[in-house]
Design an enzyme around this catalytic site. Structure first.
Site, PDB file in Angstrom:
ATOM      1  N   LYS A 278     -22.055 -14.678   2.222  1.00 56.24           N
ATOM      2  CA  LYS A 278     -23.363 -14.224   2.307  1.00 56.24           C
ATOM      3  C   LYS A 278     -23.866 -13.611   1.198  1.00 56.24           C
ATOM      4  CE  LYS A 278     -22.649 -13.723   7.402  1.00 56.24           C
ATOM      5  NZ  LYS A 278     -22.796 -12.733   8.567  1.00 56.24           N
TER       6      LYS A 278
ATOM      7  N   GLY B 124     -14.389  -2.794  -0.396  1.00 64.96           N
ATOM      8  CA  GLY B 124     -15.571  -2.234   0.084  1.00 64.96           C
ATOM      9  C   GLY B 124     -15.839  -1.202  -0.975  1.00 64.96           C
TER      10      GLY B 124
ATOM     11  N   ARG C 254       0.854  -0.955  -0.116  1.00 66.62           N
ATOM     12  CA  ARG C 254       0.030  -0.008  -0.134  1.00 66.62           C
ATOM     13  C   ARG C 254       0.834   1.275  -0.147  1.00 66.62           C
ATOM     14  NH1 ARG C 254      -5.537  -1.450   3.453  1.00 66.62           N
ATOM     15  NH2 ARG C 254      -6.099  -3.064   2.128  1.00 66.62           N
TER      16      ARG C 254
END
Length: 411
Positions: free
Chosen positions: A218, A391, A36
């Site tokens: 999920k 995300g 990163r």
């Protein structure tokens, strides 16, 4: 690109505030993976080459209680960054207050100042007093809830704001939206610019056929993603633990497999909407316990009563490969099974291999576990783009706005 980019702004001699994503893995105070930092270096070097005074903001880890602060100090990051920089890299132990303000005032052109973890503002109030609830949990929440005073305060340090942290672009925090909303000039850095261009090309202007692959545990995490992809993609492949909720919706036995009972009707609706466009696995690898031991391939979609499915089966691998091999654009988010287990990583590896061997295809991994899997199995350089923000990329694929990008100035 409708938003201003780094090259749209004159930064010479200016104090430039940069939101980077230095949320790097650490062990015993040492950085175990500096990818990163490497990813942010192009933006930082450009600012140095153009004589800016560079102030870096980042979070590191989660600050839930006061004791979390010591292990999530950004000093090791500043020390690692010095290895890349010819100019001095300074570190501030503070994310607010007179010492930090003086360090910024003293900063010279090309020099870098790494500000202490922005998430410390979730436990400190504006007077540097610790604010916790009755259980000792961080209660100030000034960073994560985008406290307007904090965003304005941080913005006052500089002349220009650069958002180069794609990993937090789906969040409205004081260190991205707060600063951008209170400063005259703002833009996206090179990393965010690349992310937006790559995801836009895959989702908004794809070469067809576009095949989307959605995995993970999920259905609830990916409902909006699947619904949006069904509107855009030519085929949407479903894998991972979420597949068993679809199995249940279709009337098959799933044994002890992962199930979201309250999402069975949602799965039924998605099957109805998707029809032939939705590609579901046709078998699984089952076992009695959640352990890395050899499992058995089911004959069909039915899982034995006392067993659980932990990966897609061989027939599913062949089915998915036949769909993927015709793709000109692939978007992948989520593994096909418990890829951390050697006995249940076959489906994920097979998907990696098939995508990697595509010719003249534009291939994107939307961060998260699928990115981790591709890197783990040696396919890092075989994809057109691997997103740095799980995300944020999911939010983009859902077709939703990214607050951290929306707050940036338009061209």
């Amino acid at each position: 690109m409708t938003k201003k980019t780094l090259k749209d702004i004159n930064v010479k001699g200016k104090k430039v505030l940069v939101r980077v994503d230095f949320n790097v893995p650490m062990k015993n105070g040492k950085i175990t993976d500096n990818n990163r930092i490497v990813g942010a270096w192009d933006t930082i070097k450009y600012l140095q080459d153009n004589d800016a005074k560079i102030i870096l903001f980042s979070h590191l880890g989660k600050i839930k209680v006061e004791s979390d602060m010591e292990k999530n100090c950004l000093m090791p990051v500043s020390e690692e960054l010095q290895k890349f920089s010819k100019a001095p890299v300074h570190f501030s132990h503070y994310m607010q207050g007179p010492v930090l303000e003086q360090q910024i005032a003293d900063l010279k052109e090309k020099e870098i100042l790494v500000v202490q973890n922005t998430r410390f503002a979730d436990i400190f109030d504006k007077d540097s007093k610790v604010i916790v609830d009755a259980k000792g949990n961080a209660a100030a929440k000034r960073e994560s809830k985008n406290d307007p005073e904090l965003g304005k305060y941080w913005a006052s340090f500089g002349d220009v704001f650069v958002n180069d942290a794609f990993g937090t672009a789906h969040r409205a925090h004081a260190s991205n939206v707060g600063i951008a909303s209170n400063i005259k000039e703002s833009c996206v850095g090179f990393l965010v610019e690349k992310e937006l261009n790559m995801l836009s090309k895959a989702m908004n202007n794809p070469k067809r056929p576009l095949v989307a692959i959605v995995g993970g545990a999920k259905v609830s995490d990916k409902i909006n993603v699947i619904e949006n992809l069904l509107k855009i993609a030519d085929k949407v492949i479903i894998g991972g633990g979420m597949a068993f909720t679809f199995y249940k919706a279709m009337g098959f036995e799933i044994g002890k497999s992962l199930l979201e009972e309250d999402k069975v009707d949602v799965a039924k609706d998605l099957i109805k909407k998707g029809q032939d466009k939705l590609v579901l696995p046709i078998d699984a690898v089952e076992t009695t316990d959640f352990k890395d031991v050899k499992g058995d391939n089911t004959k069909d979609r039915n899982v034995s009563p006392n067993k659980m499915g932990l990966d897609i089966g061989q027939k599913s691998i062949e089915l998915f490969n036949n769909v993927i091999k015709n793709a000109k654009t692939v978007v992948w988010n989520g593994p096909m099974g418990v890829f951390e287990f050697e006995n249940y990583n076959k489906g994920t590896i097979a998907v990696c291999e098939t995508i990697a061997n595509l010719k003249d295809a534009f291939t994107v991994i939307g961060g998260g576990d699928s990115a981790a899997a591709a890197i783990k199995f040696g396919f890092k350089d075989k994809f057109t783009h691997i997103s740095t923000g799980g995300g944020a990329s999911l939010t983009f694929i859902e077709g939703k706005a990214l607050p951290g990008v929306d707050a940036i100035s338009n061209k």
